[in-house]
Design a protein around this motif. Structure first.
Motif, mmCIF file in Angstrom:
data_model
loop_
_atom_site.group_PDB
_atom_site.id
_atom_site.type_symbol
_atom_site.label_atom_id
_atom_site.label_comp_id
_atom_site.label_asym_id
_atom_site.label_seq_id
_atom_site.Cartn_x
_atom_site.Cartn_y
_atom_site.Cartn_z
ATOM 1 N N HIS A 272 -8.433 19.547 51.638
ATOM 2 C CA HIS A 272 -7.577 18.628 50.872
ATOM 3 C C HIS A 272 -6.281 19.347 50.516
ATOM 4 C CE1 HIS A 272 -6.174 15.949 47.688
ATOM 5 N NE2 HIS A 272 -7.043 15.046 48.129
ATOM 6 N N ILE A 273 -5.174 18.630 50.581
ATOM 7 C CA ILE A 273 -3.863 19.251 50.346
ATOM 8 C C ILE A 273 -3.773 19.877 48.958
ATOM 9 C CG2 ILE A 273 -2.804 17.073 49.573
ATOM 10 C CD1 ILE A 273 -0.219 18.043 51.006
ATOM 11 N N ASP A 274 -4.439 19.289 47.970
ATOM 12 C CA ASP A 274 -4.394 19.876 46.623
ATOM 13 C C ASP A 274 -5.192 21.178 46.555
ATOM 14 O OD1 ASP A 274 -2.766 17.844 45.707
ATOM 15 O OD2 ASP A 274 -4.434 16.640 44.937
ATOM 16 N N ASP A 275 -6.311 21.247 47.275
ATOM 17 C CA ASP A 275 -7.065 22.498 47.331
ATOM 18 C C ASP A 275 -6.274 23.577 48.071
ATOM 19 O OD1 ASP A 275 -9.374 22.040 45.855
ATOM 20 O OD2 ASP A 275 -10.459 21.178 47.542
ATOM 21 N N LEU A 276 -5.621 23.192 49.172
ATOM 22 C CA LEU A 276 -4.804 24.162 49.906
ATOM 23 C C LEU A 276 -3.699 24.709 49.005
ATOM 24 C CD1 LEU A 276 -3.790 25.706 52.371
ATOM 25 C CD2 LEU A 276 -2.653 23.594 53.142
ATOM 26 N N ALA A 277 -3.010 23.806 48.302
ATOM 27 C CA ALA A 277 -1.921 24.239 47.412
ATOM 28 C C ALA A 277 -2.438 25.158 46.316
ATOM 29 C CB ALA A 277 -1.224 23.022 46.811
ATOM 30 N N SER A 278 -3.582 24.813 45.744
ATOM 31 C CA SER A 278 -4.144 25.647 44.673
ATOM 32 C C SER A 278 -4.570 27.007 45.201
ATOM 33 C CB SER A 278 -5.340 24.931 44.029
ATOM 34 O OG SER A 278 -4.919 23.761 43.355
ATOM 35 N N PHE A 279 -5.105 27.043 46.419
ATOM 36 C CA PHE A 279 -5.502 28.324 47.005
ATOM 37 C C PHE A 279 -4.284 29.206 47.265
ATOM 38 C CE2 PHE A 279 -6.696 30.914 50.806
ATOM 39 C CZ PHE A 279 -7.589 31.748 50.145
ATOM 40 N N LEU A 280 -3.215 28.599 47.768
ATOM 41 C CA LEU A 280 -1.985 29.363 48.016
ATOM 42 C C LEU A 280 -1.415 29.919 46.717
ATOM 43 C CD1 LEU A 280 -0.338 27.021 50.681
ATOM 44 C CD2 LEU A 280 -1.282 29.301 51.091
ATOM 45 N N ALA A 281 -1.438 29.126 45.672
ATOM 46 C CA ALA A 281 -0.971 29.617 44.367
ATOM 47 C C ALA A 281 -1.890 30.721 43.849
ATOM 48 C CB ALA A 281 -0.898 28.462 43.373
ATOM 49 N N HIS A 282 -3.184 30.551 44.042
ATOM 50 C CA HIS A 282 -4.180 31.535 43.623
ATOM 51 C C HIS A 282 -3.939 32.892 44.277
ATOM 52 C CE1 HIS A 282 -8.204 33.277 42.980
ATOM 53 N NE2 HIS A 282 -8.305 33.429 44.297
ATOM 54 N N LEU A 283 -3.558 32.889 45.565
ATOM 55 C CA LEU A 283 -3.388 34.140 46.308
ATOM 56 C C LEU A 283 -2.283 35.030 45.744
ATOM 57 C CD1 LEU A 283 -3.837 33.161 50.058
ATOM 58 C CD2 LEU A 283 -5.362 34.547 48.641
ATOM 59 N N LEU A 284 -1.346 34.432 45.050
ATOM 60 C CA LEU A 284 -0.267 35.227 44.470
ATOM 61 C C LEU A 284 -0.815 36.232 43.451
ATOM 62 C CD1 LEU A 284 2.883 35.483 44.434
ATOM 63 C CD2 LEU A 284 2.828 33.988 42.425
ATOM 64 N N HIS A 285 -1.959 35.900 42.848
ATOM 65 C CA HIS A 285 -2.482 36.697 41.746
ATOM 66 C C HIS A 285 -3.721 37.506 42.125
ATOM 67 C CE1 HIS A 285 0.352 34.392 39.407
ATOM 68 N NE2 HIS A 285 -0.224 33.273 39.778
ATOM 69 N N VAL A 286 -4.145 37.437 43.390
ATOM 70 C CA VAL A 286 -5.287 38.249 43.831
ATOM 71 C C VAL A 286 -4.806 39.691 43.984
ATOM 72 C CG1 VAL A 286 -6.963 38.648 45.669
ATOM 73 C CG2 VAL A 286 -6.408 36.310 44.971
ATOM 74 N N GLU A 287 -5.447 40.603 43.295
ATOM 75 C CA GLU A 287 -4.936 41.981 43.228
ATOM 76 C C GLU A 287 -4.933 42.672 44.590
ATOM 77 O OE1 GLU A 287 -5.715 46.147 40.758
ATOM 78 O OE2 GLU A 287 -6.801 44.312 40.230
ATOM 79 N N ARG A 288 -6.030 42.554 45.331
ATOM 80 C CA ARG A 288 -6.120 43.180 46.653
ATOM 81 C C ARG A 288 -6.547 42.133 47.679
ATOM 82 N NH1 ARG A 288 -8.097 47.008 43.113
ATOM 83 N NH2 ARG A 288 -6.976 49.015 43.093
ATOM 84 N N PRO A 289 -5.606 41.317 48.127
ATOM 85 C CA PRO A 289 -5.974 40.239 49.056
ATOM 86 C C PRO A 289 -6.334 40.779 50.437
ATOM 87 C CG PRO A 289 -3.598 40.365 48.842
ATOM 88 C CD PRO A 289 -4.161 41.343 47.840
ATOM 89 N N GLU A 290 -7.089 39.971 51.176
ATOM 90 C CA GLU A 290 -7.379 40.273 52.571
ATOM 91 C C GLU A 290 -6.106 40.058 53.391
ATOM 92 O OE1 GLU A 290 -10.232 41.374 53.614
ATOM 93 O OE2 GLU A 290 -11.466 41.029 51.827
ATOM 94 N N LYS A 291 -6.121 40.548 54.621
ATOM 95 C CA LYS A 291 -4.972 40.355 55.506
ATOM 96 C C LYS A 291 -4.840 38.903 55.942
ATOM 97 C CE LYS A 291 -3.597 44.635 55.631
ATOM 98 N NZ LYS A 291 -2.312 45.019 54.964
ATOM 99 N N SER A 292 -5.972 38.192 56.026
ATOM 100 C CA SER A 292 -5.914 36.784 56.427
ATOM 101 C C SER A 292 -7.084 36.026 55.818
ATOM 102 C CB SER A 292 -5.936 36.636 57.952
ATOM 103 O OG SER A 292 -7.184 37.045 58.490
ATOM 104 N N TYR A 293 -6.881 34.718 55.659
ATOM 105 C CA TYR A 293 -7.910 33.838 55.117
ATOM 106 C C TYR A 293 -7.934 32.537 55.909
ATOM 107 C CZ TYR A 293 -7.852 36.581 50.732
ATOM 108 O OH TYR A 293 -7.926 37.580 49.787
ATOM 109 N N ILE A 294 -9.126 32.052 56.215
ATOM 110 C CA ILE A 294 -9.290 30.661 56.607
ATOM 111 C C ILE A 294 -9.326 29.845 55.318
ATOM 112 C CG2 ILE A 294 -10.956 28.981 57.509
ATOM 113 C CD1 ILE A 294 -11.751 31.098 59.589
ATOM 114 N N CYS A 295 -8.723 28.659 55.345
ATOM 115 C CA CYS A 295 -8.784 27.758 54.191
ATOM 116 C C CYS A 295 -9.348 26.417 54.657
ATOM 117 C CB CYS A 295 -7.397 27.576 53.570
ATOM 118 S SG CYS A 295 -7.421 26.666 52.003
ATOM 119 N N THR A 296 -10.562 26.119 54.239
ATOM 120 C CA THR A 296 -11.232 24.881 54.638
ATOM 121 C C THR A 296 -12.245 24.503 53.570
ATOM 122 O OG1 THR A 296 -12.379 23.774 56.474
ATOM 123 C CG2 THR A 296 -13.091 26.021 55.949
ATOM 124 N N ASN A 297 -12.787 23.284 53.643
ATOM 125 C CA ASN A 297 -13.740 22.844 52.628
ATOM 126 C C ASN A 297 -15.187 23.176 52.984
ATOM 127 O OD1 ASN A 297 -14.426 20.963 54.581
ATOM 128 N ND2 ASN A 297 -13.775 19.167 53.410
#
Length: 259
Positions: free
Chosen positions: A185-210
């Motif tokens: 869902h576009i709202d979940d995608l947007a929230s995940f993208l916003a969430h990633l800004l604050h992840v201290e040690r993010p992975e190099k890549s993420y799949i985003c799906t339900n």
């Protein structure tokens, strides 16, 4: 934090609004005028991007859509939009202290098409030219920003309109095989993208799906039954598409709203 959006469509707008509500400063770059009053909007060609007059940029979101230039083939449009844009953007950002750059790609980089299961650990092996170009774009960004870059690969985005699915329900009398569909869902995608800004040690890549792959004919059939339309006939049990699951998405601490 000063956050720059390169490409400002429906998903970017949702991410930007969330981040503005968290007291971040928002600047956007797009090809057409925008009206959100919480952001500063620049109308520029990304191939000739000039960010020299901006105050220092701390984080960048890159969400581009393939050119609709009718004189270009689909492959040419992908080359121009996704691959050829990397170097001009990197050059324009060279004097900015970018701490994180989040680039939206696609699960098209996975070429499987026989119902296989795909997750974050699956190798990206594209099967078509567009998928190869998206993977090349990812690699260019990772080379330019090896520590700051995070790649996000969404599955099919839904939530802005039901018109396409209703049209399919009205016109589909039979379906040739079991084709797996994966959605976010576009709202979940947007929230995940916003969430990633604050992840201290993010992975190099993420799949985003339900994490709920479904056969497309079943989705169409459900709408046909809801609308009282003639029901389609499934012609074979041959499987196409792929079943995609996001594991790192959940491990990052993010929780979906739409399933």
């Amino acid at each position: 934090m000063h956050i720059l959006f390169i490409g400002y469509g429906k998903t970017s707008q949702r991410v930007a609004e969330q981040l503005f509500q968290q007291d971040h400063q928002i600047t956007t770059v797009s090809r057409s005028p925008k009206e959100d009053d919480f952001a500063d909007h620049l109308i520029q060609d990304i191939q000739q991007l000039d960010l020299s007059q901006l105050k220092p940029v701390d984080a960048v979101y890159v969400l581009l859509a393939s050119s609709r230039n009718t004189t270009l083939s689909s492959v040419e449009a992908y080359q121009q939009t996704y691959v050829d844009s990397v170097q001009p953007i990197v050059s324009a950002l060279k004097d900015h202290p970018v701490k994180r750059i989040i680039v939206v790609s696609s699960t098209r980089v996975y070429g499987e098409n026989h119902g296989e299961i795909i997750n974050d650990d699956s190798p990206a092996i594209p099967s078509d030219e567009q998928g190869k170009l998206l993977l090349e774009m990812e690699q260019l960004w990772q080379q330019a920003y090896p520590e700051q870059c995070v790649i996000v690969r969404p599955t099919g985005i839904y939530g802005t309109s039901t018109a396409r699915m209703v049209k399919l329900a009205e016109t589909t009398k039979s379906y040739p095989n079991i084709h797996w569909s994966n959605r976010i869902h576009i709202d979940d995608l947007a929230s995940f993208l916003a969430h990633l800004l604050h992840v201290e040690r993010p992975e190099k890549s993420y799949i985003c799906t339900n994490n709920n792959p479904q056969p497309l004919h079943e989705m169409i059939l459900k709408i046909q039954r809801e609308l009282g339309l003639p029901e389609l006939v499934l012609e074979s049990d041959r499987e196409t598409g792929k079943r995609i699951f996001a594991e790192k998405e959940d491990e990052s601490g993010f929780k979906l709203t739409h399933f």
